[in-house]
Design a protein around this motif. Sequence first.
Motif, mmCIF file in Angstrom:
data_model
loop_
_atom_site.group_PDB
_atom_site.id
_atom_site.type_symbol
_atom_site.label_atom_id
_atom_site.label_comp_id
_atom_site.label_asym_id
_atom_site.label_seq_id
_atom_site.Cartn_x
_atom_site.Cartn_y
_atom_site.Cartn_z
ATOM 1 N N GLU A 189 0.830 -1.213 0.000
ATOM 2 C CA GLU A 189 0.000 0.000 0.000
ATOM 3 C C GLU A 189 0.861 1.258 0.000
ATOM 4 O OE1 GLU A 189 -2.858 2.410 3.129
ATOM 5 O OE2 GLU A 189 -2.598 0.248 3.396
ATOM 6 N N LEU A 190 1.884 1.284 0.857
ATOM 7 C CA LEU A 190 2.694 2.487 1.007
ATOM 8 C C LEU A 190 3.674 2.686 -0.150
ATOM 9 C CD1 LEU A 190 3.406 2.212 4.835
ATOM 10 C CD2 LEU A 190 1.876 3.834 3.719
ATOM 11 N N THR A 191 4.138 1.569 -0.754
ATOM 12 C CA THR A 191 5.089 1.684 -1.870
ATOM 13 C C THR A 191 4.392 1.696 -3.226
ATOM 14 O OG1 THR A 191 5.362 -0.726 -1.889
ATOM 15 C CG2 THR A 191 6.945 0.554 -0.585
ATOM 16 N N ARG A 192 3.055 1.528 -3.204
ATOM 17 C CA ARG A 192 2.238 1.545 -4.422
ATOM 18 C C ARG A 192 2.653 0.448 -5.401
ATOM 19 N NH1 ARG A 192 2.786 8.091 -5.004
ATOM 20 N NH2 ARG A 192 1.616 8.611 -3.102
ATOM 21 N N LEU A 193 2.996 -0.710 -4.838
ATOM 22 C CA LEU A 193 3.288 -1.886 -5.655
ATOM 23 C C LEU A 193 2.041 -2.768 -5.711
ATOM 24 C CD1 LEU A 193 6.867 -2.656 -4.279
ATOM 25 C CD2 LEU A 193 6.299 -1.660 -6.513
ATOM 26 N N ASP A 194 2.024 -3.719 -6.671
ATOM 27 C CA ASP A 194 0.803 -4.492 -6.918
ATOM 28 C C ASP A 194 0.721 -5.791 -6.115
ATOM 29 O OD1 ASP A 194 0.076 -2.578 -8.736
ATOM 30 O OD2 ASP A 194 0.879 -3.668 -10.470
ATOM 31 N N THR A 195 1.808 -6.505 -6.011
ATOM 32 C CA THR A 195 1.743 -7.854 -5.433
ATOM 33 C C THR A 195 3.028 -8.172 -4.670
ATOM 34 O OG1 THR A 195 1.337 -10.192 -5.934
ATOM 35 C CG2 THR A 195 2.726 -9.007 -7.475
ATOM 36 N N GLY A 196 2.928 -9.181 -3.815
ATOM 37 C CA GLY A 196 4.110 -9.600 -3.062
ATOM 38 C C GLY A 196 3.870 -10.926 -2.358
ATOM 39 N N TRP A 197 4.939 -11.583 -1.956
ATOM 40 C CA TRP A 197 4.844 -12.842 -1.215
ATOM 41 C C TRP A 197 6.088 -13.007 -0.340
ATOM 42 C CZ3 TRP A 197 5.334 -12.337 -6.466
ATOM 43 C CH2 TRP A 197 6.488 -12.857 -7.079
ATOM 44 N N ILE A 198 5.928 -13.755 0.730
ATOM 45 C CA ILE A 198 7.017 -13.946 1.697
ATOM 46 C C ILE A 198 7.219 -15.437 1.937
ATOM 47 C CG2 ILE A 198 7.773 -13.576 4.088
ATOM 48 C CD1 ILE A 198 6.223 -10.960 4.074
ATOM 49 N N PHE A 199 8.476 -15.862 1.862
ATOM 50 C CA PHE A 199 8.865 -17.230 2.195
ATOM 51 C C PHE A 199 9.618 -17.225 3.527
ATOM 52 C CE2 PHE A 199 8.864 -17.943 -2.537
ATOM 53 C CZ PHE A 199 7.893 -18.934 -2.549
ATOM 54 N N MET A 200 9.261 -18.154 4.413
ATOM 55 C CA MET A 200 10.095 -18.441 5.584
ATOM 56 C C MET A 200 10.961 -19.639 5.230
ATOM 57 S SD MET A 200 9.870 -16.572 8.363
ATOM 58 C CE MET A 200 10.079 -17.560 9.833
ATOM 59 N N VAL A 201 12.226 -19.594 5.613
ATOM 60 C CA VAL A 201 13.175 -20.647 5.249
ATOM 61 C C VAL A 201 13.639 -21.370 6.510
ATOM 62 C CG1 VAL A 201 15.413 -21.142 4.221
ATOM 63 C CG2 VAL A 201 13.928 -19.413 3.190
ATOM 64 N N GLU A 202 13.549 -22.709 6.483
ATOM 65 C CA GLU A 202 14.055 -23.554 7.571
ATOM 66 C C GLU A 202 14.916 -24.639 6.951
ATOM 67 O OE1 GLU A 202 10.907 -25.068 9.955
ATOM 68 O OE2 GLU A 202 9.997 -23.104 10.292
ATOM 69 N N GLY A 203 16.220 -24.527 7.123
ATOM 70 C CA GLY A 203 17.128 -25.487 6.499
ATOM 71 C C GLY A 203 17.044 -25.379 4.989
ATOM 72 N N GLU A 204 16.756 -26.508 4.329
ATOM 73 C CA GLU A 204 16.642 -26.529 2.876
ATOM 74 C C GLU A 204 15.198 -26.357 2.409
ATOM 75 O OE1 GLU A 204 19.199 -26.699 0.682
ATOM 76 O OE2 GLU A 204 20.465 -26.473 2.451
ATOM 77 N N LYS A 205 14.283 -26.108 3.337
ATOM 78 C CA LYS A 205 12.872 -25.985 2.978
ATOM 79 C C LYS A 205 12.412 -24.541 3.095
ATOM 80 C CE LYS A 205 11.690 -30.666 4.518
ATOM 81 N NZ LYS A 205 10.833 -31.475 5.423
#
Length: 478
Positions: free
Chosen positions: A33-49
């Motif tokens: 909202e603040l950066t006026r971008l359209d989409t995004g996603w977040i990955f959490m990483v644990e080891g190789e997963k």
Amino acid sequence: MRSIHILKELSKTLHEGENLQRMFQRVLEKTLELTRLDTGWIFMVEGEKQHLVAHSNLPEGLVHDQFRPMCEGSCWCVDRLHHGKLQGAVNILECRRLERAKLNNWGSTAQITHHATIPIRAGDRTYGLMNVAASEKFHFQEEELEILEVIAYQMGAAVHRIQLLEEEKLRANLFENFNQWVTYVNKSRRKGIEREASQSLLDYFSWSGLSLTLTNGATIFYGKSDEKARTTNEQMGDTKICLTVYAPSFSKIEAKLIERIANHLALFIERERLQEVATDVLISQERQRLAQDLHDSVNQLLFSIGLTAKGAEQRAKDDTLKKPLAMIQQLSSEAMVEMRHLIWQLRPLGLEKGLIFAIETYAGQIQLPVSFSSCEVIRWSKAKEDALFPIVQEALNNCKKHANPSDVVVHMYKNRGTGIISIQDDGCGIKETNAEGFGMKHMKERAKQIGGMIHVRSQPGEGTVISIHVPFDEEEQG
């Protein structure tokens, strides 16, 4: 000024949450909202997963088949993160996930071809990465990447804070359960503390199973053992144990707690062992005192009675007095023999050297010809040996008094978890095996007290076989 406003708004959001997934979702939406971008996603990483923990306004091609493009395969940004080569915010020229969506016709990608990738970290720990993009945006300026990088650092600090808070809550909960378990075990008055203490662990902790190996090699097992295992060894005095706990996973706090639990288990078991030793010492001392009192008082009185009767008999001139005086001598002599046997039972010589040695010593005391045949080494507990010896003693006394044998054979052996003592004589046998005297009843009662039983086999003129069957406890080495 706009950059400061963005960071201020996101800082409020980051410090409001204690649930990681909800916090990531709110921060991602606020960032877009603040950066006026359209989409995004977040990955959490644990080891190789990696796990998709937040997303906002993903194009149709990336949500196909329940986010299949986001959950399958690798991509450049995740690979770089795993190999430690993603140190800051960067532009991704080509995204494999978007390319696969186009190639497989999974749906529209909303004209998104490039995205920025920013690692989420705090100090030297990396927790995951955030990707953001906009339709027909092919490049992010340095200032944009710097703002995104600061946002990601704040996210990393928030993750670290939340994890520390969760660890502290877990620690407090685990040690509260630990204290309750210790209190419960300390209040227990049941014998065999190792069983109750280990079994009750599953009531206080959410582990699926455990096993406890004791000093003598016996193992106690509860629950299931088809998951991850955590093993620790502990020694306290003469007590050695090996504790193995089973669970789907273990935190670092649990690993340390299991070590402390093993320490307390060893302490509980050693304390009970020392209490039993102290009790045995007190019983032994009391028996010694009673035996000494009987020897110094009753035995001496019987001797005096016999001696007085003998003197009176020698001086008596009336034959009608001599006969009862002689009877008094005989009875006092027999009473002294019985008293010596009783004293010997209270203070058996050689039992500390083992049951066979004590039996052999006692047979010599009463002048009974006893031999031993193929005797196996059986390690009964001291309490069982103390209970078994009077039974064998009574059997030998019966042989001496009633059977008139020329030979008595003692055989000790094991059979399917049971220790057996067989006493066979070649004497006159028993006329009626169903007619039990006081001595035999007493022997059977003693055997029953330690979970055993007695079998008698006899024929007139063919001798007698008395077999004492006593099962082994799990703690005993048969």
